[in-house]
Write a protein that holds these residues in place. Structure first.
Motif, PDB file in Angstrom:
ATOM      1  N   LYS A  29     -18.450  -8.593  49.663  1.00 48.25           N
ATOM      2  CA  LYS A  29     -18.356  -8.107  48.277  1.00 48.25           C
ATOM      3  C   LYS A  29     -18.596  -6.600  48.113  1.00 48.25           C
ATOM      4  CE  LYS A  29     -22.800 -10.299  47.046  1.00 48.25           C
ATOM      5  NZ  LYS A  29     -22.833 -11.424  47.967  1.00 48.25           N
ATOM      6  N   ASN A  30     -19.225  -5.964  49.096  1.00 50.01           N
ATOM      7  CA  ASN A  30     -19.470  -4.520  48.992  1.00 50.01           C
ATOM      8  C   ASN A  30     -18.432  -3.680  49.729  1.00 50.01           C
ATOM      9  OD1 ASN A  30     -21.786  -4.790  47.383  1.00 50.01           O
ATOM     10  ND2 ASN A  30     -23.021  -5.270  49.180  1.00 50.01           N
ATOM     11  N   HIS A  31     -17.313  -4.309  50.089  1.00 52.43           N
ATOM     12  CA  HIS A  31     -16.247  -3.605  50.822  1.00 52.43           C
ATOM     13  C   HIS A  31     -14.977  -3.532  49.983  1.00 52.43           C
ATOM     14  CE1 HIS A  31     -18.915  -4.951  54.067  1.00 52.43           C
ATOM     15  NE2 HIS A  31     -18.350  -4.055  54.849  1.00 52.43           N
ATOM     16  N   LYS A  32     -14.298  -2.406  50.066  1.00 54.43           N
ATOM     17  CA  LYS A  32     -12.969  -2.262  49.447  1.00 54.43           C
ATOM     18  C   LYS A  32     -11.960  -2.946  50.360  1.00 54.43           C
ATOM     19  CE  LYS A  32     -10.626   1.210  46.798  1.00 54.43           C
ATOM     20  NZ  LYS A  32     -10.726   2.577  46.338  1.00 54.43           N
ATOM     21  N   ILE A  33     -11.042  -3.734  49.792  1.00 51.70           N
ATOM     22  CA  ILE A  33     -10.098  -4.516  50.607  1.00 51.70           C
ATOM     23  C   ILE A  33      -8.689  -3.942  50.504  1.00 51.70           C
ATOM     24  CG2 ILE A  33      -9.049  -6.781  50.964  1.00 51.70           C
ATOM     25  CD1 ILE A  33     -11.615  -8.037  49.804  1.00 51.70           C
ATOM     26  N   ILE A  34      -8.127  -3.596  51.666  1.00 51.58           N
ATOM     27  CA  ILE A  34      -6.721  -3.181  51.757  1.00 51.58           C
ATOM     28  C   ILE A  34      -6.009  -4.249  52.586  1.00 51.58           C
ATOM     29  CG2 ILE A  34      -5.090  -1.422  52.580  1.00 51.58           C
ATOM     30  CD1 ILE A  34      -7.400   0.621  52.378  1.00 51.58           C
ATOM     31  N   VAL A  35      -4.903  -4.765  52.069  1.00 48.48           N
ATOM     32  CA  VAL A  35      -4.154  -5.775  52.821  1.00 48.48           C
ATOM     33  C   VAL A  35      -2.757  -5.265  53.132  1.00 48.48           C
ATOM     34  CG1 VAL A  35      -3.406  -7.038  50.731  1.00 48.48           C
ATOM     35  CG2 VAL A  35      -3.435  -8.218  52.917  1.00 48.48           C
ATOM     36  N   ASP A  36      -2.331  -5.460  54.387  1.00 45.63           N
ATOM     37  CA  ASP A  36      -0.951  -5.190  54.796  1.00 45.63           C
ATOM     38  C   ASP A  36      -0.311  -6.547  55.045  1.00 45.63           C
ATOM     39  OD1 ASP A  36       1.047  -3.040  56.226  1.00 45.63           O
ATOM     40  OD2 ASP A  36       1.064  -4.970  57.258  1.00 45.63           O
ATOM     41  N   PHE A  37       0.731  -6.866  54.264  1.00 45.15           N
ATOM     42  CA  PHE A  37       1.322  -8.208  54.323  1.00 45.15           C
ATOM     43  C   PHE A  37       2.781  -8.165  54.767  1.00 45.15           C
ATOM     44  CE2 PHE A  37       3.707 -11.667  52.166  1.00 45.15           C
ATOM     45  CZ  PHE A  37       3.172 -12.725  52.892  1.00 45.15           C
ATOM     46  N   MET A  38       3.111  -9.107  55.664  1.00 46.20           N
ATOM     47  CA  MET A  38       4.500  -9.265  56.108  1.00 46.20           C
ATOM     48  C   MET A  38       4.910 -10.713  55.840  1.00 46.20           C
ATOM     49  SD  MET A  38       6.088  -8.650  59.887  1.00 46.20           S
ATOM     50  CE  MET A  38       7.715  -7.881  59.978  1.00 46.20           C
TER      51      MET A  38
ATOM     52  N   ALA B 145      -7.336  -8.271  46.443  1.00 48.95           N
ATOM     53  CA  ALA B 145      -7.263  -7.032  47.248  1.00 48.95           C
ATOM     54  C   ALA B 145      -7.263  -5.827  46.307  1.00 48.95           C
ATOM     55  CB  ALA B 145      -6.002  -7.035  48.098  1.00 48.95           C
ATOM     56  N   ASP B 146      -7.786  -4.699  46.798  1.00 48.80           N
ATOM     57  CA  ASP B 146      -7.787  -3.471  45.990  1.00 48.80           C
ATOM     58  C   ASP B 146      -6.481  -2.706  46.137  1.00 48.80           C
ATOM     59  OD1 ASP B 146     -10.657  -3.284  44.915  1.00 48.80           O
ATOM     60  OD2 ASP B 146     -10.923  -3.790  47.017  1.00 48.80           O
ATOM     61  N   LYS B 147      -5.933  -2.728  47.356  1.00 44.03           N
ATOM     62  CA  LYS B 147      -4.656  -2.054  47.616  1.00 44.03           C
ATOM     63  C   LYS B 147      -3.793  -2.965  48.482  1.00 44.03           C
ATOM     64  CE  LYS B 147      -6.587   2.673  47.505  1.00 44.03           C
ATOM     65  NZ  LYS B 147      -5.672   3.379  46.601  1.00 44.03           N
ATOM     66  N   VAL B 148      -2.483  -2.930  48.233  1.00 45.90           N
ATOM     67  CA  VAL B 148      -1.553  -3.815  48.942  1.00 45.90           C
ATOM     68  C   VAL B 148      -0.425  -2.995  49.550  1.00 45.90           C
ATOM     69  CG1 VAL B 148      -0.047  -5.848  48.725  1.00 45.90           C
ATOM     70  CG2 VAL B 148      -2.052  -5.630  47.227  1.00 45.90           C
ATOM     71  N   ILE B 149      -0.163  -3.238  50.855  1.00 49.61           N
ATOM     72  CA  ILE B 149       1.007  -2.651  51.525  1.00 49.61           C
ATOM     73  C   ILE B 149       1.894  -3.824  51.929  1.00 49.61           C
ATOM     74  CG2 ILE B 149       1.824  -1.258  53.482  1.00 49.61           C
ATOM     75  CD1 ILE B 149      -1.094  -0.134  53.670  1.00 49.61           C
ATOM     76  N   ILE B 150       3.179  -3.745  51.582  1.00 52.39           N
ATOM     77  CA  ILE B 150       4.102  -4.836  51.938  1.00 52.39           C
ATOM     78  C   ILE B 150       5.165  -4.312  52.895  1.00 52.39           C
ATOM     79  CG2 ILE B 150       5.874  -6.398  51.005  1.00 52.39           C
ATOM     80  CD1 ILE B 150       4.015  -6.852  48.606  1.00 52.39           C
TER      81      ILE B 150
ATOM     82  N   TYR C 171     -14.892  -0.364  54.097  1.00 53.62           N
ATOM     83  CA  TYR C 171     -13.577  -1.005  53.926  1.00 53.62           C
ATOM     84  C   TYR C 171     -13.396  -2.254  54.785  1.00 53.62           C
ATOM     85  CZ  TYR C 171     -11.564   3.202  51.648  1.00 53.62           C
ATOM     86  OH  TYR C 171     -11.265   4.226  50.795  1.00 53.62           O
ATOM     87  N   ILE C 172     -12.512  -3.136  54.276  1.00 54.18           N
ATOM     88  CA  ILE C 172     -11.911  -4.202  55.093  1.00 54.18           C
ATOM     89  C   ILE C 172     -10.423  -3.889  55.116  1.00 54.18           C
ATOM     90  CG2 ILE C 172     -11.403  -6.678  55.266  1.00 54.18           C
ATOM     91  CD1 ILE C 172     -14.300  -6.348  55.413  1.00 54.18           C
ATOM     92  N   PHE C 173      -9.823  -3.822  56.315  1.00 58.11           N
ATOM     93  CA  PHE C 173      -8.367  -3.661  56.409  1.00 58.11           C
ATOM     94  C   PHE C 173      -7.819  -4.952  57.013  1.00 58.11           C
ATOM     95  CE2 PHE C 173      -4.239  -2.502  57.998  1.00 58.11           C
ATOM     96  CZ  PHE C 173      -3.753  -1.634  57.022  1.00 58.11           C
ATOM     97  N   VAL C 174      -7.019  -5.670  56.212  1.00 55.12           N
ATOM     98  CA  VAL C 174      -6.518  -6.985  56.622  1.00 55.12           C
ATOM     99  C   VAL C 174      -5.025  -6.931  56.892  1.00 55.12           C
ATOM    100  CG1 VAL C 174      -6.362  -9.430  55.971  1.00 55.12           C
ATOM    101  CG2 VAL C 174      -8.183  -8.012  55.002  1.00 55.12           C
ATOM    102  N   THR C 175      -4.613  -7.354  58.086  1.00 56.79           N
ATOM    103  CA  THR C 175      -3.180  -7.598  58.323  1.00 56.79           C
ATOM    104  C   THR C 175      -2.974  -9.097  58.167  1.00 56.79           C
ATOM    105  OG1 THR C 175      -3.700  -7.576  60.702  1.00 56.79           O
ATOM    106  CG2 THR C 175      -2.625  -5.627  59.801  1.00 56.79           C
ATOM    107  N   MET C 176      -1.960  -9.453  57.390  1.00 55.94           N
ATOM    108  CA  MET C 176      -1.792 -10.856  57.034  1.00 55.94           C
ATOM    109  C   MET C 176      -0.336 -11.276  57.143  1.00 55.94           C
ATOM    110  SD  MET C 176      -3.328 -12.566  53.601  1.00 55.94           S
ATOM    111  CE  MET C 176      -4.879 -13.211  54.123  1.00 55.94           C
TER     112      MET C 176
END
Length: 499
Positions: free
Chosen positions: A381-390, A411-416, A477-482
């Motif tokens: 909960k104390n991390h900003k979440i960025i997700v990269d989704f394919m 997520a806070d920011k989304v990359i598609i 941060y959390i950087f998630v590839t999904m």
């Protein structure tokens, strides 16, 4: 379906695997190897993560060649990626009249040689199977478990082989087998279950199941494979699972229905507890409090399903689950997830000295994306979440476009990225693209970026990570590839550039 039967005792039986490096194939290799079989196999020369498992067993994949089929080979098991008309090993095996089984048929034949349970559902199969194996490892039952991915608590392997299994198998004693069973193209219909876990049912694999009813009916048919008085352990919190169980029960009144989840009423009624110190607490009505170290309420439900199945297997073996409750609690805490299932792949610091945790996850259906990201939001909960989704497959993306577009709210920011197509699809004829998905996502989320190629996505992701995470996210941060594609490379690229 194949009518080929395997011997009860595999000791000294020679199996040749064509496409031995596949995840399911290598898991089956481990299962048969633990039962004393002789194994050879062939595949391409490219190195995969499954090579590490083969190395541990002392096996090396041979190049495809007719000479691999020696006089000692008794059975051939092959991946659906290879054709009996084109592959030299399979052509030779066919010429010799050897029994040949597809991976799913072989898994089904193995299930007939033990007291077997199948884990199925649109979501959560691998994690639930991994949890079952981690719990069974703690109890004195001769058991084997096959999961569809590498599980950390299995010793970074796809299978769990209990210490008592080999001896019990050699002595002809009763053994227990649990496997992840897949709905795609009705593959699970080859399996012979005595008990089934059903985690979830909703529309998926639209290239094979055009409607929700099509996929639901496949699950009903699988449940109806249970023997008289067989058990269905199903999620009471999933509308599709509840409906599927109800329809199956109408067809087969003898099947024992066991519900788990918040909406269940028996021993496996679930109450969610707090999330603290990297652990999720929960209680089950019949056995008290538990905790797991993986994020997400969906994983609490998966853990409940696993506890239910292991308890029911213990009862079947004439043992009292209460005698094992502490061992099961300890086993649950040992579970650290599976490969590409909320897997922490690395940690680094940005130029401001803030922590960045890199996570890779296989979530490729809107429900899985939403529940997994919701889980991260509560757990970190104390991390900003960025997700990269394919997104995976044009048919799924087209059929569930709005559901995908609206699934990133945690997520806070989304990359598609561009869509990861299936070999069965014609990308040029598709009416949807990654860019179209990104445009739709912008209707639901204020910070969405389209980056077609991975290099571009990595560049954008790195620049996002170099900004201060803000006072709401003091831990970084959390950087998630999904996704089910290969966009894990985006996270890998960023991680390497931060080191």
């Amino acid at each position: 379906m194949s009518n080929i039967k395997l011997p009860e005792d595999f000791k000294g039986v020679h199996f040749h695997f064509v496409g031995i490096k596949g995840t399911g194939m290598v898991a089956l290799v481990e299962i048969l190897n633990a039962r004393g079989a002789i194994i050879t196999g062939s595949d391409v020369s490219e190195r995969f993560y499954t090579d590490e498992i083969l190395d541990k067993i002392g096996l090396k994949a041979l190049p495809f060649a007719s000479s691999n089929i020696t006089d000692s080979v008794q059975f051939v098991i092959y991946s659906s990626a290879y054709s009996p008309e084109k592959n030299p090993d399979l052509i030779e095996a066919k010429k010799r009249g050897l029994p040949m089984l597809l991976y799913t048929e072989a898994l089904g034949a193995v299930s007939e040689t033990a007291y077997s349970s199948g884990v199925c559902g649109v979501h959560g199969k691998t994690t639930t199977t991994g949890l079952v194996g981690t719990l069974l490892k703690e109890v004195d039952l001769p058991s084997q478990v096959l999961a569809g991915s590498i599980i950390a608590s299995f010793g970074n392997s796809c299978t769990m082989n209990s210490s008592s299994f080999k001896k019990a198998s050699e002595n002809g004693e009763k053994t227990y087998f649990v496997a992840e069973t897949c709905e795609y193209q009705r593959h699970f219909m080859a399996f012979a279950p005595k008990k089934i876990i059903l985690t979830s049912v909703e529309s998926d694999h639209q290239d094979y199941y055009p409607t929700y009813e099509d996929i639901r009916n496949a699950f009903v048919d699988y449940i109806c494979k249970l023997p008289k008085n067989g058990q269905l352990i199903y999620c009471a919190d999933d509308a599709g699972a509840v409906e599927t169980a109800r329809i199956a029960a109408k067809k087969r009144a003898d099947i024992e229905l066991i519900a788990y989840g918040e909406k269940a009423s028996g021993d496996y009624q679930l109450t969610f507890g707090e999330v603290k110190n990297g652990k999720q607490y929960f209680s089950l009505k019949g056995s008290g409090e538990y905790k797991i170290c993986v994020p997400g309420e969906h994983n609490v439900r998966n853990a409940s399903a696993a506890i239910a199945l292991v308890n029911e297997i213990l009862k079947e073996a004439g043992k009292s689950p209460l005698d094992y409750s502490e061992k099961l609690r300890a086993g649950l805490e040992n579970f650290a997830g599976g490969k590409r299932r909320s897997e922490i792949v690395g940690r680094a610091k940005n130029k401001l000295g803030q922590d960045v945790i890199f996570i890779d996850d296989y979530g490729h259906h809107p429900t899985a994306i939403k529940t997994t990201l919701d889980g991260f939001r509560k757990f970190y909960k104390n991390h900003k979440i960025i997700v990269d989704f394919m997104s995976h497959t044009y048919t799924r993306t087209q059929a569930l476009l709005e559901e995908f577009a609206s699934s990133f709210s945690s997520a806070d920011k989304v990359i598609i990225n561009k869509i990861y197509g299936s070999a069965r699809e014609n990308a040029d004829a598709a009416s949807v693209t990654g860019e179209i998905l990104a445009e739709h996502a912008k209707k639901y989320h204020s910070d969405v970026t389209y980056a077609k190629e991975f290099d571009e996505a990595a560049k954008i992701g790195l620049s996002m990570l170099q900004e201060p995470s803000g006072e709401n996210y003091p831990e970084g941060y959390i950087f998630v590839t999904m996704g089910a594609g290969d966009n894990w490379k985006v996270g890998k690229q960023i991680l390497e550039s931060l080191h």
